[in-house]
Design a protein around this motif. Structure first.
Motif, PDB file in Angstrom:
ATOM      1  N   LYS A  39       4.660  -3.612  -2.093  1.00  0.00           N
ATOM      2  CA  LYS A  39       4.677  -4.517  -0.773  1.00  0.00           C
ATOM      3  C   LYS A  39       4.973  -3.387   0.206  1.00  0.00           C
TER       4      LYS A  39
ATOM      5  N   ASN B 148      11.334   5.054   9.526  1.00  0.00           N
ATOM      6  CA  ASN B 148      11.482   4.258   8.874  1.00  0.00           C
ATOM      7  C   ASN B 148      11.585   2.590   9.561  1.00  0.00           C
TER       8      ASN B 148
ATOM      9  N   LEU C  88       6.280  -3.375   4.488  1.00  0.00           N
ATOM     10  CA  LEU C  88       8.129  -3.969   4.791  1.00  0.00           C
ATOM     11  C   LEU C  88       7.714  -3.404   6.269  1.00  0.00           C
ATOM     12  N   ILE C  89       7.543  -4.151   7.041  1.00  0.00           N
ATOM     13  CA  ILE C  89       7.610  -3.535   8.272  1.00  0.00           C
ATOM     14  C   ILE C  89       8.505  -3.945   8.986  1.00  0.00           C
TER      15      ILE C  89
ATOM     16  N   ILE D 164       8.371   1.363   8.166  1.00  0.00           N
ATOM     17  CA  ILE D 164       8.346   0.939   7.251  1.00  0.00           C
ATOM     18  C   ILE D 164       8.250   1.193   5.785  1.00  0.00           C
ATOM     19  N   THR D 165       8.842   0.467   4.947  1.00  0.00           N
ATOM     20  CA  THR D 165       8.935   0.791   4.027  1.00  0.00           C
ATOM     21  C   THR D 165       8.651  -0.486   2.616  1.00  0.00           C
ATOM     22  N   MET D 166       9.003   0.658   1.286  1.00  0.00           N
ATOM     23  CA  MET D 166       7.485  -0.024   0.566  1.00  0.00           C
ATOM     24  C   MET D 166       8.809  -1.319  -0.512  1.00  0.00           C
ATOM     25  N   LEU D 167       7.909  -2.008  -1.034  1.00  0.00           N
ATOM     26  CA  LEU D 167       8.700  -2.337  -1.509  1.00  0.00           C
ATOM     27  C   LEU D 167       7.872  -2.731  -2.896  1.00  0.00           C
TER      28      LEU D 167
END
Lengths: 279, 119
Positions: A88, A80, A90-91, A82-85
Motif C-alpha cells: 500500500k 520521500n 502512503l502519500i 510516498i512510502t510503501m507499507l
C-alpha cells in the motif's frame, strides 16, 4: 527590465530598498513581493488591494482499485513523499514537490494528480505601481511554486521590481532566475559580508549582472567595501544608519522620505542599472 | 514478537538513540527466539527530508509489532499506526534498559506523536 533585490542575510534592507526604488522610478513599475513567507512590502507601498487569487499545485492520489502495489511511485520519489507499507502506498502531500514523477512511473496509471492550495496572490495598485504579493499558506514549507506564480504577473511589464526572499537557497534562486539585474543589499558587518559573498557566488552562477547597496554604511567595518573593490562589484548606493529611518520603517514610511536626495540618487542608480543590465 | 529499538550502536548494550527517523541503527529483538539483530538506518540519518517516513517504512518491513524510541514525529507516527506498530517512548539509556522496561510492562503505549516534525 526586471530588477531583483536579494541579500543572503535577512534584515539588511531588501524590502526597504526595493520599495524605495519602486517609489522613486519615473516609469510605471510592476512590483512583485516574492518573499512569500512574510511579504511586508505592502506596509510601505500601501496599495489598494483589488484581487486575491488562490494558487494551487498538483499532488498525487492513488486509485487503490488500479494499484498493484509495485512500489515504483515510491522508488522514483526523491522527496520521500510516498512510502510503501507492504503493497500500500502512503502519500505525504506536504513533502511532495509536484514533479509528477510518480504518475509517469506508475505502469497501471493508478496515480493521478489533484490540485491543492499553496498560497494566495494579492494584487493592487498605488499610483504608478502595479502591486502583487504572494502569501504562502501557513504550514507549507515549499515556496518556489508560489514564487513562480507571482513572477508570471510581471510578464510583459516594462519595469519589474522583485523583492526576493532572504537566503541563497531555492526560494531566492527562484525569485532571481530570469532577472536582468540583481541588487544585493548588505550592511557592513561580518555576518552580512559572509552572506554577501555566498549571494555573489549564487548570482554569478545565475549569470545575472549585479551591484551592491550598502545599508547603514557608516558602521565601522571597511571589509565590506574592500571586498566589493577587490571583486570589482559596483556599489550603487550607500545609506547611513539613522534613527529616523528606523522610526519611519516602524510606521510604514519609506526611507526616501527620511533622506532628502535619496530619491534622486536612486533614479541615477536605475539608469546605471539600465546600462549594465542584460536585455 | 519482534521489537524495534532505536540505537546509536549495535547489540543490546548500545546506547539508545532518542531520535526515531534519524537513528543510526534499529536493534531488532525477537521475544520468542531471543535473537538480536541490527538494521542500518544511516541512509535516513542523512536524508534531506522524510526521514521519519522512510524509517517507519523500514521498521514495518522487519515485521515488528512494537517500536521503542525516545520520540516520534507526526508523519512517522502515521506510517507506524498504518502498519499496526505500537509505539512506546522512553528515556532509557541503553537498548537493554529500554527492552527490560518494556518487558516488565513499565512503558505506556503512546497514542500520538510526542514531538513536532524536525524537532
Amino acid at each position: 527590465m526586471t530588477i531583483a533585490f536579494a541579500s543572503g542575510k535577512g534584515g539588511t534592507g531588501k524590502t526597504t530598498f526595493s520599495v524605495a526604488f519602486a517609489l522613486s522610478a519615473d516609469d510605471n513599475v510592476t512590483f512583485l513581493d516574492c518573499d512569500v513567507e512574510e511579504p511586508d512590502s505592502h506596509f510601505f507601498i500601501k496599495p489598494e488591494i483589488t484581487g486575491n487569487e488562490k494558487i494551487t499545485v498538483p499532488v498525487p492520489v492513488v486509485d487503490s482499485g488500479k494499484c498493484t502495489g509495485c512500489g515504483r511511485c515510491a522508488k522514483v520519489c526523491r522527496f520521500n513523499a510516498i512510502t510503501m507499507l507492504g503493497k500500500k502506498p502512503l502519500i505525504f502531500h506536504e513533502l511532495c514537490h509536484s514533479c509528477g514523477g510518480c504518475s509517469i512511473a506508475c505502469p497501471e496509471k493508478a496515480v493521478s494528480e489533484i490540485q491543492i492550495g499553496t498560497g494566495v496572490i494579492s494584487s493592487g495598485i498605488r499610483d504608478h505601481i502595479s502591486f502583487y504579493q504572494g502569501l504562502l499558506d501557513i504550514g507549507n514549507t515549499k515556496s518556489p511554486p508560489l514564487i513562480k506564480a507571482v513572477k508570471k504577473k510581471g510578464d510583459g511589464a516594462s519595469l519589474v521590481i522583485i523583492d526576493s526572499p532572504p537566503g541563497t537557497s531555492c526560494p531566492m534562486v527562484t525569485a532571481l532566475k530570469g532577472a536582468d539585474y540583481t541588487v544585493l543589499v548588505t550592511e557592513p558587518a561580518p555576518f552580512a559580508l559572509n552572506d554577501l559573498k555566498i549571494a555573489v557566488e549564487t548570482v554569478r552562477i545565475l549569470g545575472i549582472p549585479f551591484g551592491v547597496v550598502i545599508n547603514k554604511s557608516d558602521h565601522p567595518f571597511p571589509q565590506t567595501e574592500e571586498y566589493c573593490r577587490k571583486e570589482a562589484i559596483p556599489v550603487l548606493l550607500k545609506v547611513p544608519e539613522k534613527r529616523a529611518a528606523a522610526e519611519g520603517y516602524s510606521s510604514g514610511e519609506s526611507i526616501i522620505k527620511i533622506f532628502p536626495g535619496l530619491g534622486d540618487e536612486i533614479k541615477k542608480a536605475i539608469s546605471t542599472i539600465k546600462k549594465e543590465a542584460v536585455r | 514478537m519482534k521489537i524495534v529499538i532505536t540505537a546509536s550502536g549495535e547489540g543490546l548494550d548500545a546506547d539508545m538513540d532518542s531520535r526515531f527517523g534519524r537513528a543510526k541503527n534499529f536493534i531488532i529483538f525477537d521475544t520468542e527466539t531471543k535473537e538480536v539483530s541490527a538494521l542500518d538506518n544511516s541512509v535516513n540519518l542523512n536524508a534531506a527530508q522524510g526521514a521519519g517516513i522512510q524509517a517507519a517504512s523500514n521498521a514495518a518491513e522487519t515485521g515488528a509489532e512494537v517500536l521503542i524510541s525516545g520520540h516520534c514525529g507526526p508523519k512517522a507516527f502515521r506510517v507506524l499506526k498504518e502498519a499496526g506498530i505500537r509505539v512506546y517512548n522512553t528515556e532509557a539509556k541503553t537498548v537493554r534498559q529500554a527492552l527490560d522496561l518494556f518487558l516488565q510492562d513499565k512503558l505506556v503505549e503512546s497514542s500520538g506523536s510526542d514531538v513536532e516534525g524536525h524537532w
